[in-house]
Structures are given as C-alpha cells and as structure tokens.
Design a protein around this motif. Structure first.
Motif, PDB file in Angstrom:
ATOM      1  N   LEU A 127      -7.402  20.291   3.393  1.00  0.00           N
ATOM      2  CA  LEU A 127      -7.671  19.083   4.149  1.00  0.00           C
ATOM      3  C   LEU A 127      -6.937  17.913   3.504  1.00  0.00           C
ATOM      4  CD1 LEU A 127     -11.496  19.498   4.743  1.00  0.00           C
ATOM      5  CD2 LEU A 127      -9.652  19.932   6.361  1.00  0.00           C
ATOM      6  N   VAL A 128      -6.311  17.110   4.338  1.00  0.00           N
ATOM      7  CA  VAL A 128      -5.564  15.945   3.864  1.00  0.00           C
ATOM      8  C   VAL A 128      -5.876  14.761   4.777  1.00  0.00           C
ATOM      9  CG1 VAL A 128      -3.664  17.331   2.926  1.00  0.00           C
ATOM     10  CG2 VAL A 128      -3.509  16.460   5.265  1.00  0.00           C
ATOM     11  N   LEU A 129      -5.518  13.576   4.341  1.00  0.00           N
ATOM     12  CA  LEU A 129      -5.579  12.398   5.195  1.00  0.00           C
ATOM     13  C   LEU A 129      -4.284  12.338   5.997  1.00  0.00           C
ATOM     14  CD1 LEU A 129      -7.020   9.771   2.705  1.00  0.00           C
ATOM     15  CD2 LEU A 129      -8.249  11.116   4.416  1.00  0.00           C
ATOM     16  N   ALA A 130      -4.378  11.985   7.272  1.00  0.00           N
ATOM     17  CA  ALA A 130      -3.211  11.869   8.143  1.00  0.00           C
ATOM     18  C   ALA A 130      -3.268  10.531   8.862  1.00  0.00           C
ATOM     19  CB  ALA A 130      -3.183  13.011   9.152  1.00  0.00           C
ATOM     20  N   SER A 131      -2.123   9.863   8.936  1.00  0.00           N
ATOM     21  CA  SER A 131      -2.077   8.564   9.584  1.00  0.00           C
ATOM     22  C   SER A 131      -0.626   8.135   9.742  1.00  0.00           C
ATOM     23  CB  SER A 131      -2.854   7.535   8.753  1.00  0.00           C
ATOM     24  OG  SER A 131      -3.117   6.372   9.508  1.00  0.00           O
ATOM     25  N   CYS A 132      -0.439   6.890  10.142  1.00  0.00           N
ATOM     26  CA  CYS A 132       0.896   6.300  10.176  1.00  0.00           C
ATOM     27  C   CYS A 132       1.274   5.906   8.757  1.00  0.00           C
ATOM     28  CB  CYS A 132       0.917   5.087  11.087  1.00  0.00           C
ATOM     29  SG  CYS A 132       2.506   4.219  11.065  1.00  0.00           S
ATOM     30  N   GLY A 133       2.381   6.426   8.285  1.00  0.00           N
ATOM     31  CA  GLY A 133       2.813   6.126   6.923  1.00  0.00           C
ATOM     32  C   GLY A 133       3.083   4.651   6.703  1.00  0.00           C
ATOM     33  N   MET A 134       3.702   3.991   7.670  1.00  0.00           N
ATOM     34  CA  MET A 134       4.033   2.576   7.528  1.00  0.00           C
ATOM     35  C   MET A 134       2.777   1.702   7.660  1.00  0.00           C
ATOM     36  SD  MET A 134       6.699   0.215   9.708  1.00  0.00           S
ATOM     37  CE  MET A 134       5.672   0.101  11.154  1.00  0.00           C
ATOM     38  N   CYS A 135       1.956   1.966   8.664  1.00  0.00           N
ATOM     39  CA  CYS A 135       0.800   1.108   8.939  1.00  0.00           C
ATOM     40  C   CYS A 135      -0.339   1.271   7.939  1.00  0.00           C
ATOM     41  CB  CYS A 135       0.266   1.372  10.345  1.00  0.00           C
ATOM     42  SG  CYS A 135       1.418   0.924  11.668  1.00  0.00           S
ATOM     43  N   ASN A 136      -0.580   2.489   7.454  1.00  0.00           N
ATOM     44  CA  ASN A 136      -1.777   2.728   6.661  1.00  0.00           C
ATOM     45  C   ASN A 136      -1.555   3.274   5.256  1.00  0.00           C
ATOM     46  OD1 ASN A 136      -3.734   1.912   8.627  1.00  0.00           O
ATOM     47  ND2 ASN A 136      -3.186   3.732   9.778  1.00  0.00           N
ATOM     48  N   PHE A 137      -0.387   3.843   4.984  1.00  0.00           N
ATOM     49  CA  PHE A 137      -0.148   4.397   3.658  1.00  0.00           C
ATOM     50  C   PHE A 137       0.868   3.600   2.857  1.00  0.00           C
ATOM     51  CE2 PHE A 137      -1.344   8.845   5.423  1.00  0.00           C
ATOM     52  CZ  PHE A 137      -2.678   8.582   5.216  1.00  0.00           C
ATOM     53  N   GLY A 138       1.345   2.474   3.392  1.00  0.00           N
ATOM     54  CA  GLY A 138       2.257   1.606   2.655  1.00  0.00           C
ATOM     55  C   GLY A 138       3.647   2.174   2.421  1.00  0.00           C
ATOM     56  N   MET A 139       4.062   3.121   3.257  1.00  0.00           N
ATOM     57  CA  MET A 139       5.394   3.704   3.093  1.00  0.00           C
ATOM     58  C   MET A 139       6.443   2.742   3.639  1.00  0.00           C
ATOM     59  SD  MET A 139       4.544   7.639   4.173  1.00  0.00           S
ATOM     60  CE  MET A 139       6.095   8.329   3.591  1.00  0.00           C
ATOM     61  N   LYS A 140       7.584   2.725   2.999  1.00  0.00           N
ATOM     62  CA  LYS A 140       8.696   1.887   3.457  1.00  0.00           C
ATOM     63  C   LYS A 140       9.371   2.588   4.625  1.00  0.00           C
ATOM     64  CE  LYS A 140       8.416  -0.975  -0.090  1.00  0.00           C
ATOM     65  NZ  LYS A 140       7.441  -1.989   0.064  1.00  0.00           N
ATOM     66  N   SER A 141       9.300   1.974   5.792  1.00  0.00           N
ATOM     67  CA  SER A 141       9.886   2.542   6.995  1.00  0.00           C
ATOM     68  C   SER A 141      10.136   1.416   7.970  1.00  0.00           C
ATOM     69  CB  SER A 141       8.926   3.572   7.606  1.00  0.00           C
ATOM     70  OG  SER A 141       9.470   4.121   8.768  1.00  0.00           O
TER      71      SER A 141
END
Length: 76
Positions: A1-15
């Motif tokens: 099980l993992v967390l899934a979301s928008c990388g830019m909006c919720n995980f702070g990824m540069k995109s």
C-alpha cells in the motif's frame, strides 16, 4: 500500500503539469504507464490534485520512476 496523488499538487515534486505519483516513506515517484485522469477527473473534489488516496500497487522503480504492473485504488 502506498499514497497516490498528484506529484506537483500534493507531493511537492518539480513539474510543469499535474502528474500521477506515489509516495513511499518520504520519497515520491512519478508513475509511468498510467495517467492521472485514468482514475477520474484529477481536479474533482476527490481527484488526485485535491486528495491523497491509498493504492495497492506492484511494480518496479527504475531511474526514479515507478512502473506499475498493478495499480488499484482503495475505496474511500
């Protein structure tokens, strides 16, 4: 099980655009092979840009990208 979301909006990824990502511990990985809108409208109230969901996944992480062989969202 993992967390899934928008990388830019919720995980702070540069995109420059919204993208599906998973988070394992403190590390976020873009997902290749399935798209953010394959699971409904990403900008809906419960969409990936507005919510962090739990997913049951299997696959491999290659060069910092998660390549799923299975990706199933858990029910809310």
């Amino acid at each position: 099980l993992v967390l899934a979301s928008c990388g830019m909006c919720n995980f702070g990824m540069k995109s420059k655009r919204c993208n599906l990502a998973i988070q394992i511990n403190e590390n976020a990985y873009s997902v290749k092979g399935t798209k953010i809108d394959d699971y409904g409208d990403s900008h809906a109230k419960d969409g990936f840009c507005n919510a962090i969901r739990v997913a049951n996944v299997s696959g491999t992480i290659t060069e910092g990208v998660f390549i799923p062989t299975d990706f199933k969202l858990q029910k809310n």
